[in-house]
Every structure is written in structure tokens, then in C-alpha cells.
Write a protein that holds these residues in place. Structure first.
Motif: not given
Length: 302
Positions: A6-16
Motif C-alpha cells: 500500500y501507498k498512503f498519499k495526500n490527494i493533490n495534482e501529483y497524486t491524480i
């Protein structure tokens, strides 16, 4: 055998963007939130004979690139010892070289535990359950008891060594478990080996320095133990070569934290719908913490 990481990520333009274009982003050490991660401390314990051998070799290497050995500034044992003191110029030269070499490494950090309240709450990861957790499928190739896992990627491995490999006709990166301790004694000693061979980058070597660097790549201090991290590595001279593209079939699930906004949730689900042919095979969840328990509930997506 397979396992989900699993990869935990904040939602931002880079994640999208990474979801849309199906790539992992491999960070360099200078981008990490732990300032000592992947770094190998220097040590300078050496006999006078070892220092003399270093001086002799350094002059030889200078001659090969057109420098005059008679102008070499560190031509005695005493000069070398003074210059590796706390404010010495040679100490700064060594440590600048280490910094430049270290940031040629690229790494991806994953965990095998989505049920991790600290990760869901951590501001760098999911920031109080407002981010996402992406599940990726891995494989254990040949050996079921092997402590490494393999994640399939696209492209070749020619410029990415040594933790990428080709198996049959597929390409993988190796995912190894991080160990935790407070041992910072695995150091780099420039007087132990010929520095022109650059053992800082030659991880296939069995040298003193190479082995210590490999140790530090896969060890972190105990205060990070809660992450239960596995990581993939590669070395590449191109500083901006941080994207490793994957096949869409390795995404197993996407979990949204309970505080993720509806617009963010819809954006990511629509991104998957538009760009992944296996959309119907990907599971979507919502995750909430009640008391000390993480509860994951599958979403019905139409």
C-alpha cells in the motif's frame, strides 16, 4: 504467491497525475521526511600508512586528469588529519561528494499494512484521513520464503540498477523490507578503499564501504518503525528520472479516508474509469477510525 502493498498519499495534482498516467514516483533522499534516511555517515579512522596510501593514490588520479601532483594540498599525514577535522576543507569535499552521490538513488516506499492509524493521520501521508491508500499487487518469484517481493513495471531496466530485474519477458523492481535499529555505525571511510572506484555507487561490490551503504539504504531508526516499510531502489544518473510506469492490472484497490472530500473522491474514481480498462476489478473502500479500530467498508461504484 502474491501480496498487496500500500501507498498512503495526500490527494493533490501529483497524486491524480500519477494515477492517470500509471506511474510510481521514486523520490531522491533529499525529498524524504527523514533527514538521515539513506545517508551513510563518514568515519575517518585510519592508520598513518592508510593515509599515506590515500595521498599516493590521490596524486596519481590527479595526474590522470592533468593536475600537477606538486600542488596537491593534502600531501602529508598531518595536513590530511587537519583537513578532516570538523571545519576542514577535505571533510567538506568528502561530504559534498556523498551528498551528490546519495541523490542519484531513487526509492519508493510502500507498506503491507493499510490498517495503520498513524499513517492515516500523518500530515505527510493522509493528513487526518483526508487522503487515499492505493493497493498494489506484488509477486514472489520462485522462492516462497524469500524476503523480497517483486512489482511488475513497464519498460526496460538498462539504466536502473541494481534493484530492477528482468524475469522471463517481464520487468520488475525488487521490494525489500526495511529493518529498524538505532545503529549509525555503518559508515563510509574514504581511506579504506580507492575512492576513484566510487564504492558509494557500486553496490555490487563486497567492499567495506559498499556493504555499509547497502545497510543504510534498508535500515531506518526505530522511531519510524510504525511505518512497517518495504522499499524499492534504483540508481540513475538522470536527476529527473523518477517516474516508473506500471501495468494497470497491478492496482488492486483504492481506499479513501473518512475525511476525503466528495469532489476529490469523484475525481479519482472518474480518473480510474476513464483510464483503466480493468476498472471493474479494482475495489474501492472508505476507511474510518472508531476508537482505536480502523474500519474499511467497500463502496458500490456504478
Amino acid at each position: 504467491m502474491s501480496k498487496i502493498f500500500y501507498k498512503f498519499k495526500n490527494i493533490n495534482e501529483y497524486t491524480i497525475d500519477s494515477i492517470k498516467n500509471k506511474y510510481f514516483y521514486f523520490s531522491t533522499p533529499q525529498q524524504l521526511n527523514d533527514p538521515v534516511d539513506c545517508r551513510t555517515p563518514f568515519c575517518y579512522d585510519a592508520t598513518n600508512l592508510e593515509i599515506l596510501e590515500w595521498i599516493k593514490h590521490a596524486k596519481k588520479m590527479g595526474r590522470l586528469i592533468g593536475e600537477n601532483p606538486s600542488t596537491f594540498p593534502f600531501d602529508t599525514v598531518d595536513k590530511v588529519k587537519k583537513s578532516i577535522a570538523s571545519t576542514g576543507i577535505l571533510k567538506r569535499i568528502f561530504e559534498n561528494a556523498e551528498n551528490n552521490s546519495a541523490n542519484k538513488f531513487h526509492l519508493l516506499s510502500l507498506t503491507d499494512d493499510f490498517n495503520n492509524a498513524k499513517m492515516w493521520n500523518h500530515p505527510d501521508y493522509c493528513n487526518n484521513f483526508s487522503g487515499i491508500c492505493i493497493g498494489y499487487l506484488s509477486e514472489q518469484v520462485q522462492q516462497p520464503d524469500f524476503d523480497s517481493y517483486f512489482i511488475k513495471v513497464k519498460g526496460t531496466v538498462s539504466t536502473r540498477t541494481p534493484y530492477f530485474l528482468k524475469y522471463n519477458s517481464d520487468y520488475y523492481f525488487v521490494l525489500k523490507k526495511v529493518e529498524y535499529d538505532n545503529d549509525r555505525l555503518h559508515c563510509y571511510n574514504p581511506f579504506k578503499e580507492q575512492y576513484d572506484k566510487n564504492y558509494m555507487l557500486n553496490l555490487n561490490s563486497e567492499s567495506f564501504n559498499s556493504q555499509n551503504i547497502k545497510y543504510n539504504l534498508f535500515h531506518k531508526t526505530n522511531n519510524w518503525k510504525y511505518e512497517n516499510e518495504y522499499r524499492g531502489f534504483y540508481y540513475c544518473i538522470e536527476d529527473d528520472d523518477s517516474k516508473v510506469y506500471y501495468d494497470e492490472n497491478i492496482i488492486e484497490s483504492i481506499s479513501f479516508g473518512s475525511n476525503a472530500s466528495k469532489p476529490d473522491i469523484n475525481t479519482i474514481i472518474n480518473c480510474i474509469k476513464m483510464n483503466y480498462n480493468n476498472f471493474n476489478k479494482i475495489k474501492f473502500y472508505t476507511v474510518v477510525q472508531i476508537d482505536n479500530t480502523i474500519i474499511r467498508t467497500e463502496m458500490k461504484i456504478t
